[in-house]
Scaffold this motif. Sequence first.
Motif, PDB file in Angstrom:
ATOM      1  N   LEU A 138       0.829  -1.076  -0.111  1.00 52.49           N
ATOM      2  CA  LEU A 138       0.028   0.044   0.056  1.00 52.49           C
ATOM      3  C   LEU A 138       0.967   1.039  -0.010  1.00 52.49           C
ATOM      4  CD1 LEU A 138      -2.337  -1.108   2.907  1.00 52.49           C
ATOM      5  CD2 LEU A 138      -2.884  -1.441   0.456  1.00 52.49           C
ATOM      6  N   LEU A 143       0.709   5.364   0.785  1.00 49.70           N
ATOM      7  CA  LEU A 143      -0.132   6.703   1.423  1.00 49.70           C
ATOM      8  C   LEU A 143      -0.448   7.613   0.321  1.00 49.70           C
ATOM      9  CD1 LEU A 143      -1.395   7.532   3.712  1.00 49.70           C
ATOM     10  CD2 LEU A 143       0.601   8.667   4.294  1.00 49.70           C
ATOM     11  N   TRP A 174      -5.165   5.015   1.397  1.00 50.75           N
ATOM     12  CA  TRP A 174      -4.097   3.999   0.881  1.00 50.75           C
ATOM     13  C   TRP A 174      -4.342   3.258  -0.548  1.00 50.75           C
ATOM     14  CZ3 TRP A 174       0.060   3.516   3.773  1.00 50.75           C
ATOM     15  CH2 TRP A 174      -0.070   3.908   5.290  1.00 50.75           C
ATOM     16  N   ASN A 217      -3.733   0.567  -3.155  1.00 53.76           N
ATOM     17  CA  ASN A 217      -3.400  -0.850  -3.207  1.00 53.76           C
ATOM     18  C   ASN A 217      -2.965  -1.261  -4.390  1.00 53.76           C
ATOM     19  OD1 ASN A 217      -3.755  -3.737  -3.471  1.00 53.76           O
ATOM     20  ND2 ASN A 217      -4.671  -3.731  -1.531  1.00 53.76           N
TER      21      ASN A 217
END
Length: 212
Positions: A20, A22, A43, A45
């Motif tokens: 992930l 940020l 987040w 992915n």
Amino acid sequence: MNHSSPPQLIIVASNDNETLDLVPRRDLSASLPESFITNYVHWYNHQSGIVEFRPVESAWCSSDSSWFLEDTGSERVLKRPGQTLICPTSPATNHICRTLRSLEEETHIHLILDNGTSMLNIHLPRLQLDFSIEQGSSRVHCRQFRGMYVDKVQQIGTLVGFQSKLTLRDSNNKRMILVPDGNVHYSGIPGHVQVGVVYGSSTMAACRVSFA
């Protein structure tokens, strides 16, 4: 002289199953309600290509009830199980937000579609007011005042220069107005004065109510 952009800090979280990144708040769409930007950690992915919105108090924990920002190819959609966030500037809801702007600015109006019932739920969290529109209906019902809905005729014959009011009506044609309790501002134009309540300054859990 080097005019390149300053280096940016990238925060990455990973485990055996996923990685992930940020997402900085500044990179999120300005069309999202303010609280969806400030009250969540976002987040990205790598495996799914989806951005998960986690409440700031549980930034490190994924949940099935989280909001997920998906790219459908033609647009980005923010969803969670059973619900979809609707953009306030979309053609279908723009007229609703124009009416509610008398009480609240668009960035603090939440339009959430119930995917099961097709009911549109409208939340004004700073004023603790909620409205809803049932499928096939054009009436915007106020949940805090049973039987009342947003009047198509907002003029009440008085308070002509007062901008921060919303007129409601019931099936018996009884009318009432909602007025936020907050700091007052005014501006003058030739031959006229406009008065309103400053957005976000209301200190009450609900709005003051006057009957007309």
